[in-house]
Design a protein around this motif. Structure first.
Motif, PDB file in Angstrom:
ATOM      1  N   ALA A 134       0.812  -1.218   0.000  1.00 19.54           N
ATOM      2  CA  ALA A 134       0.000   0.000   0.000  1.00 19.54           C
ATOM      3  C   ALA A 134       0.849   1.274   0.000  1.00 19.54           C
ATOM      4  CB  ALA A 134      -0.958  -0.004   1.173  1.00 19.54           C
ATOM      5  N   PRO A 135       1.912   1.381   0.812  1.00 20.48           N
ATOM      6  CA  PRO A 135       2.680   2.629   0.780  1.00 20.48           C
ATOM      7  C   PRO A 135       3.278   2.912  -0.601  1.00 20.48           C
ATOM      8  CG  PRO A 135       3.227   1.385   2.741  1.00 20.48           C
ATOM      9  CD  PRO A 135       2.346   0.524   1.896  1.00 20.48           C
ATOM     10  N   LYS A 136       3.655   1.887  -1.349  1.00 22.55           N
ATOM     11  CA  LYS A 136       4.211   2.102  -2.682  1.00 22.55           C
ATOM     12  C   LYS A 136       3.140   2.657  -3.619  1.00 22.55           C
ATOM     13  CE  LYS A 136       7.732  -1.470  -2.318  1.00 22.55           C
ATOM     14  NZ  LYS A 136       8.221  -2.733  -2.843  1.00 22.55           N
ATOM     15  N   ALA A 137       1.904   2.195  -3.505  1.00 20.48           N
ATOM     16  CA  ALA A 137       0.817   2.664  -4.358  1.00 20.48           C
ATOM     17  C   ALA A 137       0.513   4.132  -4.063  1.00 20.48           C
ATOM     18  CB  ALA A 137      -0.429   1.816  -4.145  1.00 20.48           C
ATOM     19  N   GLU A 138       0.568   4.531  -2.792  1.00 19.15           N
ATOM     20  CA  GLU A 138       0.324   5.927  -2.438  1.00 19.15           C
ATOM     21  C   GLU A 138       1.406   6.813  -3.017  1.00 19.15           C
ATOM     22  OE1 GLU A 138       0.059   6.151   1.756  1.00 19.15           O
ATOM     23  OE2 GLU A 138      -1.682   4.840   1.883  1.00 19.15           O
ATOM     24  N   ALA A 139       2.622   6.359  -3.021  1.00 18.06           N
ATOM     25  CA  ALA A 139       3.728   7.149  -3.542  1.00 18.06           C
ATOM     26  C   ALA A 139       3.583   7.339  -5.048  1.00 18.06           C
ATOM     27  CB  ALA A 139       5.058   6.483  -3.219  1.00 18.06           C
ATOM     28  N   ALA A 140       3.034   6.349  -5.768  1.00 17.62           N
ATOM     29  CA  ALA A 140       2.874   6.443  -7.220  1.00 17.62           C
ATOM     30  C   ALA A 140       1.777   7.434  -7.589  1.00 17.62           C
ATOM     31  CB  ALA A 140       2.567   5.073  -7.805  1.00 17.62           C
ATOM     32  N   GLU A 141       0.759   7.605  -6.729  1.00 21.22           N
ATOM     33  CA  GLU A 141      -0.337   8.508  -7.020  1.00 21.22           C
ATOM     34  C   GLU A 141       0.071   9.973  -6.894  1.00 21.22           C
ATOM     35  OE1 GLU A 141      -3.543   7.425  -4.486  1.00 21.22           O
ATOM     36  OE2 GLU A 141      -3.662   5.392  -5.281  1.00 21.22           O
ATOM     37  N   LYS A 142       1.046  10.276  -6.087  1.00 23.66           N
ATOM     38  CA  LYS A 142       1.462  11.663  -5.879  1.00 23.66           C
ATOM     39  C   LYS A 142       2.127  12.211  -7.129  1.00 23.66           C
ATOM     40  CE  LYS A 142       2.239  11.262  -0.922  1.00 23.66           C
ATOM     41  NZ  LYS A 142       3.235  11.383   0.132  1.00 23.66           N
ATOM     42  N   LYS A 143       2.031  13.543  -7.278  1.00 16.72           N
ATOM     43  CA  LYS A 143       2.702  14.200  -8.394  1.00 16.72           C
ATOM     44  C   LYS A 143       4.196  14.183  -8.150  1.00 16.72           C
ATOM     45  CE  LYS A 143      -0.848  17.543  -9.678  1.00 16.72           C
ATOM     46  NZ  LYS A 143      -1.102  18.982  -9.811  1.00 16.72           N
ATOM     47  N   PRO A 144       4.980  14.074  -9.211  1.00 15.60           N
ATOM     48  CA  PRO A 144       6.424  14.146  -9.013  1.00 15.60           C
ATOM     49  C   PRO A 144       6.819  15.568  -8.625  1.00 15.60           C
ATOM     50  CG  PRO A 144       5.876  13.945 -11.349  1.00 15.60           C
ATOM     51  CD  PRO A 144       4.602  13.775 -10.588  1.00 15.60           C
ATOM     52  N   ALA A 145       7.909  15.665  -7.917  1.00 12.69           N
ATOM     53  CA  ALA A 145       8.381  16.967  -7.448  1.00 12.69           C
ATOM     54  C   ALA A 145       8.790  17.825  -8.638  1.00 12.69           C
ATOM     55  CB  ALA A 145       9.565  16.778  -6.513  1.00 12.69           C
ATOM     56  N   ALA A 146       8.560  19.144  -8.505  1.00 15.88           N
ATOM     57  CA  ALA A 146       8.914  20.070  -9.580  1.00 15.88           C
ATOM     58  C   ALA A 146      10.419  20.130  -9.711  1.00 15.88           C
ATOM     59  CB  ALA A 146       8.350  21.449  -9.281  1.00 15.88           C
ATOM     60  N   LYS A 147      10.888  20.198 -10.965  1.00 16.58           N
ATOM     61  CA  LYS A 147      12.326  20.258 -11.204  1.00 16.58           C
ATOM     62  C   LYS A 147      12.802  21.693 -11.100  1.00 16.58           C
ATOM     63  CE  LYS A 147      12.424  16.253 -14.229  1.00 16.58           C
ATOM     64  NZ  LYS A 147      12.800  15.750 -15.548  1.00 16.58           N
ATOM     65  N   LYS A 148      14.013  21.836 -10.602  1.00 16.16           N
ATOM     66  CA  LYS A 148      14.584  23.167 -10.479  1.00 16.16           C
ATOM     67  C   LYS A 148      15.075  23.631 -11.847  1.00 16.16           C
ATOM     68  CE  LYS A 148      16.212  22.775  -5.748  1.00 16.16           C
ATOM     69  NZ  LYS A 148      17.380  22.826  -4.864  1.00 16.16           N
ATOM     70  N   ALA A 149      14.955  24.926 -12.082  1.00 12.50           N
ATOM     71  CA  ALA A 149      15.408  25.501 -13.348  1.00 12.50           C
ATOM     72  C   ALA A 149      16.939  25.532 -13.340  1.00 12.50           C
ATOM     73  CB  ALA A 149      14.862  26.901 -13.538  1.00 12.50           C
ATOM     74  N   ALA A 150      17.518  25.350 -14.530  1.00 13.74           N
ATOM     75  CA  ALA A 150      18.957  25.373 -14.643  1.00 13.74           C
ATOM     76  C   ALA A 150      19.460  26.805 -14.429  1.00 13.74           C
ATOM     77  CB  ALA A 150      19.396  24.888 -16.010  1.00 13.74           C
ATOM     78  N   PRO A 151      20.604  27.001 -13.806  1.00 11.54           N
ATOM     79  CA  PRO A 151      21.115  28.363 -13.606  1.00 11.54           C
ATOM     80  C   PRO A 151      21.435  29.032 -14.951  1.00 11.54           C
ATOM     81  CG  PRO A 151      22.753  26.708 -12.962  1.00 11.54           C
ATOM     82  CD  PRO A 151      21.474  25.988 -13.283  1.00 11.54           C
ATOM     83  N   LYS A 152      21.156  30.335 -14.980  1.00  9.77           N
ATOM     84  CA  LYS A 152      21.405  31.103 -16.206  1.00  9.77           C
ATOM     85  C   LYS A 152      22.880  31.371 -16.372  1.00  9.77           C
ATOM     86  CE  LYS A 152      16.908  33.330 -16.075  1.00  9.77           C
ATOM     87  NZ  LYS A 152      16.219  34.607 -16.006  1.00  9.77           N
ATOM     88  N   LYS A 153      23.319  31.284 -17.623  1.00  8.48           N
ATOM     89  CA  LYS A 153      24.730  31.564 -17.899  1.00  8.48           C
ATOM     90  C   LYS A 153      24.912  33.040 -18.127  1.00  8.48           C
ATOM     91  CE  LYS A 153      25.734  27.109 -19.993  1.00  8.48           C
ATOM     92  NZ  LYS A 153      26.207  26.429 -21.196  1.00  8.48           N
ATOM     93  N   GLU A 154      25.958  33.582 -17.539  1.00  8.84           N
ATOM     94  CA  GLU A 154      26.245  35.017 -17.754  1.00  8.84           C
ATOM     95  C   GLU A 154      27.151  35.157 -18.960  1.00  8.84           C
ATOM     96  OE1 GLU A 154      27.607  36.990 -14.274  1.00  8.84           O
ATOM     97  OE2 GLU A 154      26.233  35.912 -12.985  1.00  8.84           O
TER      98      GLU A 154
END
Length: 155
Positions: A134-154
């Motif tokens: 059951a805990p594995k099934a609950e983890a699959a239902e959740k949205k994946p975490a948002a990815k961080k944006a890549a740092p901008k190059k100067e």
């Protein structure tokens, strides 16, 4: 027969029937303890081999010693500190001086080994049914975490 034993960093000359106060030893009043660190043994004027000897004692009471005052002072600096200390003690009655070391640990060690072997087996049996998907099934239902944006190059 007498023996010189070391306990709590101090040495004591003991014989059967003596009462001594030593630094705190775990146990309650009425318990029997074995003092295994025998430095010297003798009978009358003869010195005997202390190897393998143990002293058995009964705990009379757990108590505390007299209060010792620790006073610190530095002249002309208005510095004074006063502390008190009471050492925890165990009162022992020496029952026997002899070969108690060889018989006592074997009796105590056998049940402990059996209990230790039985306990993990019981825990494994109890732990097996608790595993549920059951805990594995609950983890699959959740949205994946948002990815961080890549740092901008100067430039």
């Amino acid at each position: 027969m007498f023996a010189i034993v070391r306990t709590g960093g101090k040495q004591y000359r003991v014989a059967a029937g003596d009462k001594i106060a030593v630094e705190k030893i775990e146990g309650e009043a009425g318990d029997t303890v074995s003092l295994g660190d025998v430095l010297l043994a003798g009978d009358g004027g003869e010195v005997k081999d202390a190897k393998g000897l143990a002293v058995s004692a009964e705990i009379i009471a757990q108590t505390r010693g007299e209060k010792v005052i620790v006073f610190k002072k530095r002249r002309r600096h208005n510095y004074r500190r006063r502390n008190g200390h009471r050492q925890s003690l165990t009162l022992l009655r020496i029952l026997a001086v002899g070969d108690a070391k060889k018989t006592a640990p074997k009796k105590e060690a056998a049940p402990k080994a059996e209990e230790a072997a039985a306990a993990p087996a019981a825990e494994k049996k109890a732990a097996a049914p608790k595993k549920v998907a059951a805990p594995k099934a609950e983890a699959a239902e959740k949205k994946p975490a948002a990815k961080k944006a890549a740092p901008k190059k100067e430039a």
